[in-house]
Design a protein around this motif. Structure first.
Motif, mmCIF file in Angstrom:
data_model
loop_
_atom_site.group_PDB
_atom_site.id
_atom_site.type_symbol
_atom_site.label_atom_id
_atom_site.label_comp_id
_atom_site.label_asym_id
_atom_site.label_seq_id
_atom_site.Cartn_x
_atom_site.Cartn_y
_atom_site.Cartn_z
ATOM 1 N N UNK B 355 0.733 -1.340 0.182
ATOM 2 C CA UNK B 355 0.299 -0.109 0.032
ATOM 3 C C UNK B 355 1.006 1.444 -0.321
ATOM 4 N N UNK B 358 0.235 4.243 3.228
ATOM 5 C CA UNK B 358 0.028 3.595 4.604
ATOM 6 C C UNK B 358 -0.162 4.087 5.736
ATOM 7 N N UNK B 359 0.226 5.636 5.749
ATOM 8 C CA UNK B 359 -0.232 6.285 6.992
ATOM 9 C C UNK B 359 -1.942 6.520 7.146
ATOM 10 N N UNK B 360 -2.365 5.837 8.215
ATOM 11 C CA UNK B 360 -4.258 5.947 8.329
ATOM 12 C C UNK B 360 -4.651 5.626 6.673
ATOM 13 N N UNK B 361 -5.876 5.755 6.111
ATOM 14 C CA UNK B 361 -6.882 5.100 5.351
ATOM 15 C C UNK B 361 -6.311 5.878 4.222
ATOM 16 N N UNK B 362 -6.608 5.268 3.179
ATOM 17 C CA UNK B 362 -6.641 6.108 2.267
ATOM 18 C C UNK B 362 -8.418 6.470 2.659
ATOM 19 N N UNK B 413 -6.157 -3.701 2.414
ATOM 20 C CA UNK B 413 -5.291 -2.281 2.449
ATOM 21 C C UNK B 413 -4.467 -2.694 3.518
ATOM 22 N N UNK B 414 -5.116 -2.791 4.305
ATOM 23 C CA UNK B 414 -4.759 -2.182 6.125
ATOM 24 C C UNK B 414 -3.227 -3.433 5.978
ATOM 25 N N UNK B 417 1.021 -4.715 3.531
ATOM 26 C CA UNK B 417 2.635 -3.938 3.546
ATOM 27 C C UNK B 417 3.980 -5.025 3.342
#
Lengths: 450, 450, 450
Positions: B355, B358-362, B413-414, B417
């Motif tokens: 993703x 990666x910082x917080x949600x899209x 997405x979570x 990584x």
């Protein structure tokens, strides 16, 4: 803790905050944080302007609302924001118009399955307006008349408001305590979290803490993303944390695990439930829910969990006007507070000790360390330890089936070889961390462990 | 796949091959491989001479048989190879003699527990001859007369025949597809494997493949050992594979695990059964069975497994004349084909993504990636995905209880990584690999993952 | 083993030792070790003086007793040490006095729950005296008379006595066999351990052993601590061991695990119970119990376990005069011996082999290694192997459901890749270590494995 006093505080905060109309931005949040600051003077309140880019998101316009209603032809306010702020869809654009039932109807929201409840709806990122009402009321609306519809709201360049503070401990390592304050008159989701936030801070600050605690109160999602974007470097010190939410209902305790599932935090919470002998609902991590979604996202991977009492999504009144002060009570919040304090207490007390006389057993007797009443084999005692219990009947009972004292001492000295922390020893032996910590304290004073 | 057409092909191959008398060497194998080559022109047929040393084994003499019978005194062929080639013990030496019942009797084989069935027997490495017959017929033999016994066979220096081909993919890493073609008129063991071999190749060659596929068809044991000896170096590229056998019966699906038990192949097959909601029999690896014994031997250690439908050893008609075309059907072979294709499809689609936000949600909404109909919490959809279903009622239904689309996107997405492949994500979340691959495709096109 | 002879020896030792009054020091221990030395001439008996510091402990004064009684006014010995040495609290100081019932009463110990039994009591480290008697007798004591109380004991500077010996094997690595000899007339706890100690040594010395065995017989706790202090460096060679205790009762077998829970020793013992098909009670390690507390303490961490039959703490007669020769029988001790021998045998036979023909299967037939009667699929044979069974009906039957010989050979050759020892292979396959070792021997002789 003085339970009766704390319950009174709890009920007081619930009552002071309940009627305020909060959303993800605006004066409702500002006013609420101002009240919290009365209880937590150390709280630092910050504002971030509309349009600011925060990772993949942009801070939206600030929303404020003064009044809103639907009037019938006789001029009666048949839907009235002033009676219940859940009536208006959050972030509704201004409206001032007469319209037919048909036109109005496409902006009405009800919950046929729970016909007496007003549903809670939002439309943050798509311009829209709406009224929410009980399905019972909806069925009685006159379809033949014209309605006067007014939403006296504004969407303007402004700010997103949030609060944080650092409670320093002995180490730089931080534990995150986060809650959200963006919902209007909904008591469990999430005034209960806001109240616990306040009480937890006031309990923890009494102690000489090992960890540093980062307390954060903000609007859900956009607030957490804003906070992470603003504190990206600082968040590297956070080893784990809790999102305080939906913890004041009359139902069962629940536990939503961290995304790791077996982090120190998960283990401490499970020991807490074990030691209180509380049967709880285990919720494995899923990437929906609350702000753990943000804190645990790939860029941060902070393990964050939630102890709940009537968890969001699960209780019947979730996101309706029936999630009110008849449903949530200060005493339920207190029970959740006790569990949070116990779990945090276990993490605080979690040290690794080394038995300085590792060869064979210690001769306890010659040192007066042989327990007076101990030693009966397989005797198990139900007793209250660790968490100080108070004066109220709502207090939970800490009734772990822990080993008698001699057994506990033998286990502790046997395992204290510098490779196992107290939480590991507690998991293996069934002896509460609190009791192990007491033994450790006694043997440390006697110079027998380090 | 066009199911009705494929079932027709399946039945056609079964019928064309059924009556041929195959053994581990000889014209039966040659003729069968010739027919397979009509369906797989790319198949390379190779021969290895009698006497050739292959690891601890030696290629035996080539066996051929033209006719065989036992005649009574009236000249009636009471046991007749031309009626059923299972009547003759495979690798029987030539016989041409008159003898008493007593003498004949020591060369007769029956199956008293299944008295209507002719058993299948072999004697490859010890010179011998024999006739197999139903126990019912055996009981009616006249013990007082002389019999004329004739086996018109030959054991001569010749060849062992096998076929292979390479279906190139993007990587050098290979997946082995192996089946054996050394049994006479036995339909499930193993014409069903031979048919699936043919169909599977013709399906896979339609795709742009990630892995390279090594297809091998050979006599069991000695053929596999010969092939390994001949391709010792090349086999190092093989990461795993399947032995196609006994997959066309009316009974339950089974799965014989690789010797590792938790190889990518095992995991892909288990997800296939999960996603089709098929209750199957799990057979842990044992070192008897088919050619996985050779491929997985200490010198090669290639993890090889088998999806079966009425697995060898387990079905009543195993190694008897009743394992015939009344028992095996093209549509059962088709169902096995679907499972093989699904498992291979999962392996093909198994990538590891990162993703890029990666910082917080899209923020899915602003990109139009928020699913239109998604988002209802805990909604679960039964739907057909991944494996294209055809026009036949025998088609299996892919009915995994997979998450709604928003949940699936959030999970993907979570977890994306760079440390978890789609098979791991599918195992953890219950979302089929096929659905995850679709999401990945969409987000890759949008430049959001790599 | 010749069972009938060994049972006779077992009963003989039980009878010779039963009446001797042992404690943690004194002539009772000396005399007992002298008798053991008749059966184990190699036993080295050592003495350590009163006052010697051993880790955290000090060797106490030597206690000896010649006589003790309570007489009524008529001069009758109503409690008489000479009738049963359990009547006197071990380590009682000398007493010679007339006293009222009231005064006497505070020195009397009974067991109301088991009113016919005399309890066993000690007071090693706190000066005291006492008489133990059955509760039934206690109830009949005349409370109105004066009693003459005499304990003709002495507590003087002397010695702690213990015995050890080394039985050399091929390697320096040692297995510890420890038992304790400090209890008076108690048969299961622990004459049974002392007898097994004697028999086990005499069995093991018949073999050419791989491991070296350290046999240790000593008073519990202080003896073990003394021994560890004296042999601190030497104990580093000990890889694990057994404490022999309470193994001669009529009840169920038990197994107290090592503190590791999955050490080679634990695995060998579990395989023994599996192969004998004995349903046993598993006792996880706890740091109370016997001398495993000392051997496994953080400074030594030697994994030590116990196979029991009526384990200490668990049987009704524990630490009472009813733990006598009506309760314990030589034949029960023999059954425990068989299990100990089997477990040790598995450890002795546990080697790691490499199949020298790793590519594909061996052709067993051409080498005459194909089992004559084997090969029937899934056939399972109940048979006696490994532990030689004797001539007695008390002999346990080794009846593992082990694989037929061909299966066993295939498994062995498949797994023998130099990474798995026989115990691992046995755990995985269900084939007893003894049978695998036989196969290994045969294939080693044939030059096919190393």
């Amino acid at each position: 803790m003085q339970f009766s006093k704390t319950i009174k505080t709890s009920d007081e905060i619930l009552n002071r905050l309940f009627l305020i109309c909060r959303s993800i931005t605006g004066n409702g949040v500002r006013e609420s944080l101002g009240i919290i600051k009365e209880y937590i003077p150390e709280l630092s309140i910050q504002e971030f302007p509309t349009g600011k880019q925060v990772f993949d998101w942009t801070i939206p316009k600030e929303w404020n609302i003064r009044d809103a209603y639907v009037k019938d032809e006789a001029g009666n306010r048949i839907i009235d924001f002033k009676k219940c702020n859940v009536h208006v869809m959050s972030y509704s654009i201004p409206v001032d118009s007469r319209m037919s039932f048909e036109e109005l109807n496409s902006h009405l929201y009800t919950l046929p399955k729970l016909p007496e409840a007003i549903p809670y709806r939002t439309s943050y990122y798509k311009e829209n307006w709406g009224f929410c009402l009980s399905h019972n009321q909806y069925l009685q609306l006159d379809k033949t008349i014209q309605y006067e519809v007014k939403i006296d709201s504004s969407l303007t360049n402004g700010y997103l408001t949030l609060g944080d503070l650092i409670l320093k401990g002995k180490t730089e390592e931080e534990i995150l305590i986060s809650t959200y304050c963006c919902h209007p008159s909904l008591a469990n989701d999430n005034l209960s979290g806001v109240v616990l936030f306040t009480l937890l801070y006031n309990e923890l600050k009494k102690f000489d803490l090992k960890y540093t605690y980062r307390f954060v109160i903000l609007p859900e999602t956009i607030g957490a993303i804003t906070y992470l974007a603003q504190n990206q470097e600082a968040m590297k010190k956070v080893i784990g944390g809790f999102v305080l939410t939906t913890l004041g209902g009359p139902g069962k305790f629940g536990y939503k695990e961290t995304f790791l599932g077996n982090h120190l935090i998960d283990r401490a919470v499970r020991l807490t439930f074990r030691d209180f002998e509380i049967d709880y609902i285990a919720y494995p991590f899923v990437p929906d829910g609350s702000d753990e979604r943000q804190y645990s996202s790939p860029g941060f991977r902070i393990p964050v969990s939630t102890i709940s009492k009537d968890k969001y999504y699960e209780y019947v009144y979730y996101h309706t006007s029936l999630d009110n002060l008849d449903f949530v009570k200060g005493e339920y919040v207190m029970q959740s507070l006790e569990l949070y304090l116990s779990a945090i207490g276990k993490i605080e007390k979690n040290e690794t000790y080394v038995n300085l006389n590792p060869n064979g057993e210690l001769q306890l007797g010659k040192r007066g360390l042989y327990p007076e009443t101990g030693g009966a084999i397989n005797q198990r005692v139900s007793e209250t330890v660790g968490v100080a219990n108070g004066d109220s009947t709502v207090s939970l009972t800490f009734k772990s089936s822990y080993k008698d004292e001699l057994d506990s001492i033998l286990w502790f000295l046997f395992l204290a070889d510098g490779t196992k922390d107290l939480i590991s020893i507690s998991e293996k032996t069934g002896i509460p961390v609190e009791q192990l910590a007491e033994i450790a304290e006694k043997f440390k004073l006697a110079g027998l462990i380090k």
